[in-house]
Design a protein around this motif. Structure first.
Motif, PDB file in Angstrom:
ATOM      1  N   ALA A   1       0.834  -1.205   0.000  1.00  0.00           N
ATOM      2  CA  ALA A   1       0.000   0.000   0.000  1.00  0.00           C
ATOM      3  C   ALA A   1       0.865   1.250   0.000  1.00  0.00           C
ATOM      4  CB  ALA A   1      -0.924  -0.021   1.209  1.00  0.00           C
ATOM      5  N   ILE A   2       1.931   1.247   0.809  1.00  0.00           N
ATOM      6  CA  ILE A   2       2.830   2.407   0.880  1.00  0.00           C
ATOM      7  C   ILE A   2       3.506   2.636  -0.472  1.00  0.00           C
ATOM      8  CG2 ILE A   2       4.991   3.259   1.916  1.00  0.00           C
ATOM      9  CD1 ILE A   2       4.035   1.796   4.531  1.00  0.00           C
ATOM     10  N   LEU A   3       3.965   1.558  -1.096  1.00  0.00           N
ATOM     11  CA  LEU A   3       4.641   1.660  -2.393  1.00  0.00           C
ATOM     12  C   LEU A   3       3.699   2.227  -3.458  1.00  0.00           C
ATOM     13  CD1 LEU A   3       6.806  -1.582  -2.577  1.00  0.00           C
ATOM     14  CD2 LEU A   3       7.612   0.777  -2.580  1.00  0.00           C
TER      15      LEU A   3
ATOM     16  N   VAL B   1       1.967   6.822  -6.896  1.00  0.00           N
ATOM     17  CA  VAL B   1       0.903   7.756  -7.293  1.00  0.00           C
ATOM     18  C   VAL B   1       1.352   9.194  -7.059  1.00  0.00           C
ATOM     19  CG1 VAL B   1      -1.431   8.548  -6.692  1.00  0.00           C
ATOM     20  CG2 VAL B   1      -0.997   6.112  -6.974  1.00  0.00           C
ATOM     21  N   VAL B   2       1.940   9.457  -5.899  1.00  0.00           N
ATOM     22  CA  VAL B   2       2.402  10.824  -5.565  1.00  0.00           C
ATOM     23  C   VAL B   2       3.483  11.264  -6.543  1.00  0.00           C
ATOM     24  CG1 VAL B   2       3.658  12.159  -3.822  1.00  0.00           C
ATOM     25  CG2 VAL B   2       1.756  10.694  -3.141  1.00  0.00           C
ATOM     26  N   LEU B   3       4.409  10.357  -6.832  1.00  0.00           N
ATOM     27  CA  LEU B   3       5.521  10.665  -7.744  1.00  0.00           C
ATOM     28  C   LEU B   3       5.008  11.013  -9.134  1.00  0.00           C
ATOM     29  CD1 LEU B   3       8.656  10.583  -7.467  1.00  0.00           C
ATOM     30  CD2 LEU B   3       8.549   8.385  -8.630  1.00  0.00           C
ATOM     31  N   VAL B   4       4.109  10.179  -9.658  1.00  0.00           N
ATOM     32  CA  VAL B   4       3.553  10.403 -10.997  1.00  0.00           C
ATOM     33  C   VAL B   4       2.802  11.729 -11.037  1.00  0.00           C
ATOM     34  CG1 VAL B   4       1.811   9.564 -12.640  1.00  0.00           C
ATOM     35  CG2 VAL B   4       3.442   7.968 -11.629  1.00  0.00           C
TER      36      VAL B   4
END
Lengths: 207, 195
Positions: free
Chosen positions: A100-102, A107-110
């Protein structure tokens, strides 16, 4: 008045002796007059007896030895131990949390990269508008930037092919310049076009 | 049923609890108690002794592996019969997919099995074996939903309540299914039953 259909459902209960007193009396009265139900009840009784008397099979003599051997093999098998570990909740909970963390990180990075790219594109457009004195339009569908002359004619379409722009390293843009025939003639006549082209290359390498 | 405590004989539930605490001898006792019962159940369901014995082995392996999954709220017998029944039904589905058919499944060409018969009489033996083969064939001809309850009730002699738990259907449905199954079976075995 109960019919044969009503009593058919009671045959097994009657044969097994699990019938209520009232049903038993009703059924026995019915049997006195109904040969069909009597035959069915009699056959069911015989069948019940015959099925209980069916010979009992026994496992082969080496059954337990084979079973013990299979258990020994299974206990030694590393795959089985790995499977046990992977399916245990002790492993599952941290594994699910980490996954879940990964996913969240990706998502945040993209999202941040997309925002950054949009910002660079906007910066480029602003620069062109500011320095070149021409209008510029950024297409959301293919990412192309079209530059218009003062008289609203499109002069050049710039299609960025360099993924680095998206990845946040816009130091160098390899661009594909597609000439637009309708404006080529006008552009040739307009000396200011040369200046705009020079500006474009300049801006392309500067942001 | 086998789980009734008789004298010092431990119940099934006591044995599985000991096994859960690491007593392998308790597992051996469970195997001894259920191996033949399960073989008969699966054999009457599938009709092939070799496959049935393999599935009995697989049932015990699953009990061994998943011993911690058993909880005292259910009877051990219903738990182990549920495992065996599910394996048998899966095997049946696999067969359907493979469109597998063999004459040996009819029960006439089975490998020998040990049937205790104190008063051995060759003529009687042939007659009873033939009779048994016909009954077995007709049990196999029942649809699986009727076959399962008939075997559990009439061959294995389990209670309706236990069957309800094993097959996971309401008690009333079990009773009506047993009744209908018996009627279907006795219609096919009329000649044999009239002898």
């Amino acid at each position: 008045m109960k019919t044969c259909h009503n009593f058919t459902g009671l045959i097994s209960e009657y044969v097994e002796g699990n019938i209520s007193q009232q049903d038993r009396v009703d059924f026995e009265n019915h049997l006195k007059h109904c040969d069909d139900c009597y035959q069915k009840m009699n056959s069911t009784r015989k069948l019940h007896h015959v099925l209980r008397q069916l010979p009992s099979l026994k496992v082969s003599p080496d059954f337990e030895a084979i079973l013990r051997a299979r258990i020994r093999i299974e206990n030694k098998r590393p795959l089985y131990r790995t499977t046990q570990l992977l399916t245990s909740w002790k492993f599952r909970i941290p594994a699910y949390s980490l996954s879940a963390i990964l996913i969240l990180l990706v998502v945040v990075l993209v999202y941040s990269k997309i925002s950054q790219q949009n910002s660079y594109t906007q910066q480029a457009i602003n620069s062109i508008e500011r320095k070149g004195g021409y209008a510029a339009e950024h297409s959301a569908t293919n990412g192309a930037i079209t530059i218009y002359s003062i008289d609203q004619k499109p002069i050049k379409s710039i299609v960025s092919q360099n993924r680095d722009v998206f990845m946040g390293q816009p130091t160098k843009i390899h661009e594909k310049t597609s000439s637009i025939d309708s404006t080529r003639h006008a552009a040739r006549q307009d000396k200011r076009l040369e200046r705009s082209q020079a500006d474009r290359y300049y801006y392309a390498t500067s942001y | 049923m086998v789980d009734q405590k008789k004298g010092n004989r431990p119940t099934d539930e006591e044995l599985i609890e000991k096994f859960q605490n690491g007593d392998l001898y308790a597992f051996d006792l469970i195997v001894k108690r259920y191996k033949n019962q399960l073989l008969n159940f699966i054999y009457r369901f599938l009709g092939n002794t070799e496959e049935s014995e393999d599935l009995v082995q697989e049932t015990f392996l699953r009990v061994y592996r998943n011993r911690k999954a058993y909880q005292k709220v259910a009877k051990f017998s219903t738990w182990i019969y549920t495992i065996a029944g599910n394996l048998a039904k899966t095997e049946l589905r696999k067969r359907k997919r493979r469109r597998f058919f063999s004459i040996s499944e009819l029960g006439f060409n089975e490998k020998d099995y040990d049937i205790s018969d104190e008063a051995y009489n060759p003529e009687k033996d042939v007659d009873s074996r033939l009779k048994e083969a016909i009954i077995h064939e007709q049990i196999m001809a029942l649809s699986p939903k009727f076959r399962e309850v008939i075997i559990l009730r009439d061959v294995q002699q389990l209670s309706y309540e236990e069957i309800s738990e094993i097959v996971n259907i309401p008690l009333g449905t079990v009773k009506s299914r047993v009744n209908r199954g018996r009627l279907k079976l006795q219609e096919k075995l009329t000649t044999l039953l009239e002898r």
